[in-house]
Design an enzyme around this catalytic site. Structure first.
Site, mmCIF file in Angstrom:
data_model
loop_
_atom_site.group_PDB
_atom_site.id
_atom_site.type_symbol
_atom_site.label_atom_id
_atom_site.label_comp_id
_atom_site.label_asym_id
_atom_site.label_seq_id
_atom_site.Cartn_x
_atom_site.Cartn_y
_atom_site.Cartn_z
ATOM 1 N N CYS A 62 41.723 46.907 24.231
ATOM 2 C CA CYS A 62 42.605 47.414 25.303
ATOM 3 C C CYS A 62 43.797 48.187 24.745
ATOM 4 C CB CYS A 62 43.105 46.265 26.173
ATOM 5 S SG CYS A 62 41.779 45.331 26.929
ATOM 6 N N HIS A 88 49.550 48.170 29.816
ATOM 7 C CA HIS A 88 48.112 47.938 29.995
ATOM 8 C C HIS A 88 47.939 47.054 31.236
ATOM 9 C CE1 HIS A 88 44.110 46.601 29.675
ATOM 10 N NE2 HIS A 88 44.400 45.405 29.205
ATOM 11 N N ASN A 98 41.041 45.898 35.387
ATOM 12 C CA ASN A 98 41.401 46.098 33.985
ATOM 13 C C ASN A 98 40.382 47.046 33.348
ATOM 14 O OD1 ASN A 98 41.691 45.909 31.218
ATOM 15 N ND2 ASN A 98 41.900 43.677 31.173
HETATM 16 N N1 ACO Z 1 36.650 32.815 41.381
HETATM 17 C C1 ACO Z 1 36.857 31.530 41.708
HETATM 18 N N2 ACO Z 1 37.132 30.593 40.819
HETATM 19 C C2 ACO Z 1 37.192 30.964 39.536
HETATM 20 C C3 ACO Z 1 36.981 32.281 39.120
HETATM 21 C C4 ACO Z 1 36.701 33.223 40.101
HETATM 22 N N3 ACO Z 1 36.475 34.509 39.818
HETATM 23 N N4 ACO Z 1 37.126 32.351 37.775
HETATM 24 C C5 ACO Z 1 37.430 31.106 37.356
HETATM 25 N N5 ACO Z 1 37.448 30.270 38.421
HETATM 26 C C6 ACO Z 1 37.732 28.852 38.434
HETATM 27 C C7 ACO Z 1 37.484 28.212 37.092
HETATM 28 O O1 ACO Z 1 36.115 27.926 36.924
HETATM 29 C C8 ACO Z 1 38.318 26.968 37.222
HETATM 30 O O2 ACO Z 1 37.609 26.008 37.970
HETATM 31 P P1 ACO Z 1 37.594 24.469 37.546
HETATM 32 O O3 ACO Z 1 39.031 24.038 37.619
HETATM 33 O O4 ACO Z 1 36.717 23.863 38.560
HETATM 34 O O5 ACO Z 1 37.056 24.456 36.150
HETATM 35 C C9 ACO Z 1 39.505 27.412 38.051
HETATM 36 O O6 ACO Z 1 39.092 28.635 38.708
HETATM 37 C C10 ACO Z 1 40.746 27.701 37.253
HETATM 38 O O7 ACO Z 1 40.345 28.486 36.149
HETATM 39 P P2 ACO Z 1 41.374 28.919 35.077
HETATM 40 O O8 ACO Z 1 40.673 29.594 33.957
HETATM 41 O O9 ACO Z 1 42.289 27.774 34.787
HETATM 42 O O10 ACO Z 1 42.196 30.007 35.904
HETATM 43 P P3 ACO Z 1 43.470 30.786 35.457
HETATM 44 O O11 ACO Z 1 44.574 30.467 36.375
HETATM 45 O O12 ACO Z 1 43.737 30.674 33.993
HETATM 46 O O13 ACO Z 1 43.049 32.285 35.754
HETATM 47 C C11 ACO Z 1 42.268 34.227 34.584
HETATM 48 C C12 ACO Z 1 41.932 32.819 35.079
HETATM 49 C C13 ACO Z 1 42.526 35.115 35.785
HETATM 50 C C14 ACO Z 1 41.091 34.765 33.782
HETATM 51 C C15 ACO Z 1 43.530 34.152 33.696
HETATM 52 O O14 ACO Z 1 43.397 33.148 32.722
HETATM 53 C C16 ACO Z 1 43.829 35.447 33.043
HETATM 54 O O15 ACO Z 1 44.137 36.429 33.674
HETATM 55 N N6 ACO Z 1 43.794 35.509 31.714
HETATM 56 C C17 ACO Z 1 44.000 36.725 31.010
HETATM 57 C C18 ACO Z 1 42.682 37.338 30.811
HETATM 58 C C19 ACO Z 1 42.715 38.834 30.725
HETATM 59 O O16 ACO Z 1 43.570 39.503 31.216
HETATM 60 N N7 ACO Z 1 41.689 39.324 30.089
HETATM 61 C C20 ACO Z 1 41.499 40.724 29.995
HETATM 62 C C21 ACO Z 1 41.213 41.139 28.623
HETATM 63 S S1 ACO Z 1 42.585 40.997 27.607
HETATM 64 C C22 ACO Z 1 43.662 42.002 28.184
HETATM 65 O O17 ACO Z 1 43.347 42.978 28.808
HETATM 66 C C23 ACO Z 1 45.023 41.684 27.914
#
Ligand code: ACO
Length: 334
Positions: free
Chosen positions: A114, A261, A291
């Protein structure tokens, strides 16, 4: 000329296909409400046949060249930040060169996930410092839809496709790249990875329909430990900006606009909060495009530019974070 890289044209290309959260509800167990509150994303663009990474990159480039009034043969160098080039060889930049008939340029890709666009911009700046008359095309372009597992709700809701481009040359005034700092930490590679190169396009797929993971991918997809990525992104983007502020003797009040980003609205809000920067000064496109990795910053920059959000003399901050991990910050006088 002061030798700093300055931007004389911006352009972007977004695929025609819009994939909404509501449509995603039919693919994986998710909801518009979950995606919106956790990420800020409402829809994303999905590239179809004829919208390969190099094609989108060339389209964005042509718009930037039109704004800059620079023709293909006038370009000296083409750098594309991408991790989803059409092929391993040749580079996406070489395919762009052919497409826009930039016969006098040399061309190569930068792989920094990214952060690819900002890494590419930094390289352009170094060249332009030595040869201010150079005209450089700097592009960020990605087709991540071909590299996500469409059965993995943790990742498939996040990403989108597109391309953004800038034409850069040596500044004749006080504008341009004032300061920059890039970082990497390969020790954390397992938190965000993709282990096979993408296909150029997937024959036989009707890209007008909802994406089908088995058709799109040949076995590999993005792996991500989302919570850790979130934590490191906020911490390291914040650290990088604060260090740059100290080095340059400026404060957050000097910043007119942060163009980051576009990873997640909560990452951006946490970053703004940490920096004590009003969120009005953070430019976002994540709601519309998700993203799009290395493409996200130059797409946002082009949109901000074309809607008149950037005034001459504005102090801009570009901040990125991505797989590797890679991250960086650039201070830019518009
Ligand atoms: N829809 C519904 N539920 C979901 C989804 C979805 N799309 N995705 C995950 N869940 C569930 C999980 O399974 C989990 O369920 P559980 O508690 O029964 O196990 C619950 O939601 C919570 O999941 P978490 O992973 O704790 O959710 P979090 O609040 O951390 O959000 C997210 C997840 C959005 C991916 C977050 O961690 C995030 O944004 N991280 C950064 C990732 C990112 O930006 N990556 C891009 C590449 S790197 C970059 O560009 C910087």
């Amino acid at each position: 000329m002061n030798g700093r890289a300055t931007i004389i044209g911006t352009g972007s290309y977004l695929p025609k296909r819009i994939l909404t959260n509501t449509e995603l509800e039919k693919i994986v167990k998710t909801s518009d409400e979950w995606i919106t509150t956790r990420t800020g994303i409402k829809s994303r663009r999905i590239a179809g046949a004829g919208e390969e990474t190099s094609v989108m990159a060339a389209q964005a480039a042509l718009k930037a060249m039109e704004m800059a009034d620079v023709s293909g043969p006038e370009l000296d160098m083409i750098i594309v930040g991408t991790m989803t080039s059409d092929m391993v060889m040749p580079s996406c930049a070489c395919l762009v060169q052919k497409e826009i008939v930039a016969e006098n340029a040399f061309a190569f890709d930068v792989s920094a996930a990214c952060s690819g666009f900002l890494y590419a911009m930094e390289i352009a700046d170094r060249y332009v410092k030595n040869a201010p008359e150079m005209k450089v095309l700097v592009i960020g372009a990605e087709t991540l839809s071909a590299r996500v597992n469409w059965q993995d709700r943790n990742t498939c809701v996040l990403f989108g496709d597109g391309a953004g481009a800038c034409v850069v040359t040596g500044s004749e005034a006080e504008d341009g790249l004032l300061a920059s700092q890039l970082y990497s930490d390969g020790g954390l590679w397992q938190l965000l990875s993709l282990d096979v190169h993408p296909r150029r396009y997937c024959p036989g797929i009707d890209y007008g329909t909802i994406p089908d993971r088995d058709s799109f991918c040949d076995g590999s997809a993005i792996n991500m430990v989302g919570k850790d990525v979130f934590k490191y992104a906020v911490r390291e983007m914040g650290n990088a900006v604060e260090k740059l502020f100290i080095k340059e003797g400026i404060t957050v009040d000097d910043i007119d606009l942060l163009i980051p980003h576009q990873a997640n609205i909560r990452i951006l809000k946490s970053l703004a909060e940490r920096l004590n920067l009003s969120f009005d000064k953070v430019y976002t496109t994540i709601q519309k495009y998700g993203n799009s990795s290395a493409a996200s910053l130059p797409i946002a920059l082009d949109e901000a530019n074309r809607e008149g959000r950037l005034q001459k003399g504005d102090l801009l901050l570009f901040s990125v974070f991505g797989g590797g991990f890679t991250w960086g910050v650039v201070l830019w006088r518009w």
